[in-house]
Structure formats: structure tokens, C-alpha cells
Design an enzyme around this catalytic site. Structure first.
Site, PDB file in Angstrom:
ATOM      1  N   SER B   9     -41.711 -28.510  15.381  1.00 19.82           N
ATOM      2  CA  SER B   9     -43.159 -28.708  15.412  1.00 19.82           C
ATOM      3  C   SER B   9     -43.575 -30.118  15.037  1.00 19.82           C
ATOM      4  CB  SER B   9     -43.844 -27.692  14.501  1.00 19.82           C
ATOM      5  OG  SER B   9     -43.269 -27.704  13.219  1.00 19.82           O
ATOM      6  N   ASP B  74     -30.071 -30.984  11.039  1.00 26.84           N
ATOM      7  CA  ASP B  74     -30.923 -31.196   9.861  1.00 26.84           C
ATOM      8  C   ASP B  74     -30.308 -30.529   8.630  1.00 26.84           C
ATOM      9  OD1 ASP B  74     -31.369 -28.739  11.082  1.00 26.84           O
ATOM     10  OD2 ASP B  74     -33.546 -28.766  10.785  1.00 26.84           O
ATOM     11  N   SER B  92     -40.844 -24.624   8.993  1.00 25.64           N
ATOM     12  CA  SER B  92     -41.265 -23.532   9.879  1.00 25.64           C
ATOM     13  C   SER B  92     -40.273 -22.368   9.795  1.00 25.64           C
ATOM     14  CB  SER B  92     -41.439 -24.032  11.311  1.00 25.64           C
ATOM     15  OG  SER B  92     -40.238 -24.575  11.788  1.00 25.64           O
TER      16      SER B  92
END
Lengths: 210, 210
Positions: B9, B74, B92
């Protein structure tokens, strides 16, 4: 006697001992000669139901000891069947309620398993997929599907175990049988809510004269 | 040096010591004279990024010991900063990874807090609302908002506690600071992923010549 438990996505019926489910559209077209003794948590259907003379709302008759504000009548009906223990209703949401000596001590609400699946798919296409229903709680996940399944199922398990301690566990709802398998002291009863409705009517036979 | 961590996002940047965030549309319009050393988990941007000559993908340079299939870069970057402990990245999605002696032992993935809120609202209008961030884990909830907040926050807490035992906990991500407060042995580091990227570049200075 025809009993009906109306939720957000479907309506479950018990016609004497015959159980069946309708989705909400089918429910709205369902015709019956018999009176239908019902409970309903679907806000959109409240007005409609109140205008149908053969629908008898059981909700006002439950005398259930709780300080919980706005406890859904389906949760009340399920808890109404037991004196002590934890009631888990695993449907589109998973409600967990603690009852001690016929008094409701509180409860909490998790998303239902199918809704966890939806939200993962919404977060990222990488998180889309079926859960592994055989996931081990004792090994750390080594791939995405297991990582999701572990989080959902072990998360549900730990929350219920934490509240249940050594209390008896009563499961109902579409995923109730699956979740009951995580526990030693669990009973699965598909008809738990209907048993609560029947108990209420047994205690208040005048309802059948309405 | 300009570093960038691209998610589903948003894209987070660290320009020397200046941190900023762009949403994906803003990111696609972002122009830079400098090279951008990046990691990316957003499938839709992979092709675009590979055609941009000033974007340097750090992913191939991580030598990280794991048997986890398809571990997001990540998560690798965040775990790359520690020798032992549990890394929680609460965005998220909430990823939880266990590292022991520089080896990744596995991990799991929960929905992020904002996505829990979305899924409750989707299940029923009754379940729409803000979470109670002051919820007690020691009292049974007595109203809907508390019932949702308890389930989400205590569920996350119990899962992390179960895996962490007495290991050190490292939190990052938008909800990392909030979740870190549930634990005594927790460190919140907003820049954890960037630290992993910097460590990688420090160990492989030739990357800066690319």
C-alpha cells in the site's frame, strides 16, 4: 414446531428434528403455514420480520443474567443451555462467551475463518490461498500458507484456552466441529442455539399460544 | 544514500536520515536524480521497477539462512539486523519471525490492525467501530467494541508471547509502537528494515558501484 435462527448471511431452521439452512434471499421467499419461532441478529431484516404475523420473536422472553451491552440473541440462546462453561459459536464471526453459575461473565468476537481468508486475499495476492487444516502448533511455519494457518488457528486456540482454563467448552456453528478438535474438553453441538430456544419455550409454554 | 522499502500500500523512503512515505500512486510519479536502493514485495511493481535504471534491487544480495519458502524481502531485511530474538512488523499485515543465532526458525502472518477493523465491518454493521486501545486483558469484555478489541489485541499478544518466550522482541511498522507496549522486553525501531538494508550495503560496498 418450526424454529429459526437468522444471522447476517443465512437463516437456520429446525423443523421438529429436521435441520436446514437458507441464504437470506431464499429466506425472504420462504413460505410457511406454521408459525415460526425465531431469533434474529440481522439488522436489515428487523422491520420485515416485525410485519410478518406468523413470525414470533423469542428474544423478549429470554431472562439472561449479563451486564454485556447489546449481547446478540444468538449468543444468549446458546449460553442459555449451560450452567457453566465456555460457548464458542464459529460462523461468519467467532463469538466466545463465558458462563458461570448461569451468569454471563463476558465474551469476545473474532472474525470467522472464511473471513480471515478474505482479508488475507485483500491484503496481498501473495496471501491468497487455502488454510492448512492439519497445521502443527508445535513447529514454526516455513511457508506462507502455514504462516497464515498457524496465525489464525493457533490465535483462536490460545484465546479460547486462555479464557476456558479447565471449564467445559461447547462449540457450535459451521466451523465449530473443526475448532472443537483442538481441545480435549470440548463438545460440538450443531443445534446448541436451537436447544436454547427450545429450553426457553419449555419454560414459557404460553409462547406457543401467541 | 536513498533507500526505499516498497510494500503493498505504500513505499517508505530513507534519504540519509530523513524518513518519508508515499502511497503507490505518488511513488509511481516520484522522480529522483539519485540512485534508489530498494526492496519490494509488491508484485504489481516488479516489472516496472526492473525497467528503471536508477532503481537498484537489494534483494539478490541478502544471504539469509532460512528454509522458509518465499520469505518476503522486507521480513529478511528486518531479521537481518539481529542475531537472536523475534521480529514483529506490524503494517497492513503483521509478520512475526523468530531468529536464533542468525538463523531464521520460521514465522507467521496475522492481518494488520486496520484490516481487522475492515473485516469486522464487512461481517456485520454491528461490528463496525473503533477499537479500544486501552482494553484490559484481565477483564472479560462487556460490550461489542471491547469484545473486538480484546479478541484482536489479546490474540496478537498471546501469539507473540507464545513464540517469544523470553527472547528479545523487536517491533517495527505503523502499529509497531502500539503493540510493543504490551511487552516488557520489547524494542520499537521504526527504521528496522532500513537498518537491515544499510547493514547489507555495509557488508557489500560494491553495491554502491552498481
Amino acid at each position: 414446531m418450526l424454529l429459526c435462527d437468522i444471522g447476517n448471511s443465512s437463516a437456520n431452521f429446525l423443523d421438529d428434528n429436521k435441520y436446514f439452512t437458507l441464504n437470506i434471499e431464499q429466506f425472504l421467499e420462504f413460505k410457511s403455514e406454521q408459525k415460526i419461532y425465531y431469533i434474529n441478529v440481522n439488522e436489515r431484516l428487523k422491520t420485515y420480520l416485525s410485519t410478518q404475523s406468523h413470525f414470533i420473536n423469542l428474544e423478549p422472553y429470554f431472562a439472561f443474567d449479563t451486564i454485556y451491552q447489546g449481547l446478540g440473541v444468538d449468543r444468549i440462546a446458546a449460553c442459555y443451555t449451560i450452567s457453566d462453561g465456555v460457548v464458542v459459536d464459529a460462523g461468519s464471526a467467532i463469538t466466545v462467551d463465558l458462563v458461570s453459575n448461569f451468569i454471563h461473565l463476558g465474551g469476545f468476537i473474532l472474525p470467522g475463518i472464511a473471513n480471515y481468508k478474505k482479508i488475507y486475499a485483500h491484503i496481498s495476492p501473495r496471501l491468497k490461498g487455502e488454510f492448512n487444516t492439519q497445521i502443527s502448533f508445535d513447529a514454526f511455519p516455513q511457508k506462507t500458507n502455514d504462516a497464515l494457518s498457524y496465525a489464525v488457528f493457533k490465535g483462536i486456540y490460545l484465546l479460547i484456552k486462555d479464557v476456558a482454563k479447565n471449564e467445559k467448552l461447547y462449540f457450535t456453528g459451521g466451523d465449530g466441529q473443526f475448532l472443537a478438535n483442538f481441545f480435549d474438553n470440548a463438545i460440538y453441538d450443531k443445534l446448541l442455539i436451537f436447544r436454547g430456544m427450545k429450553k426457553l419455550i419449555g419454560e414459557n409454554p404460553r409462547i406457543l399460544k401467541l
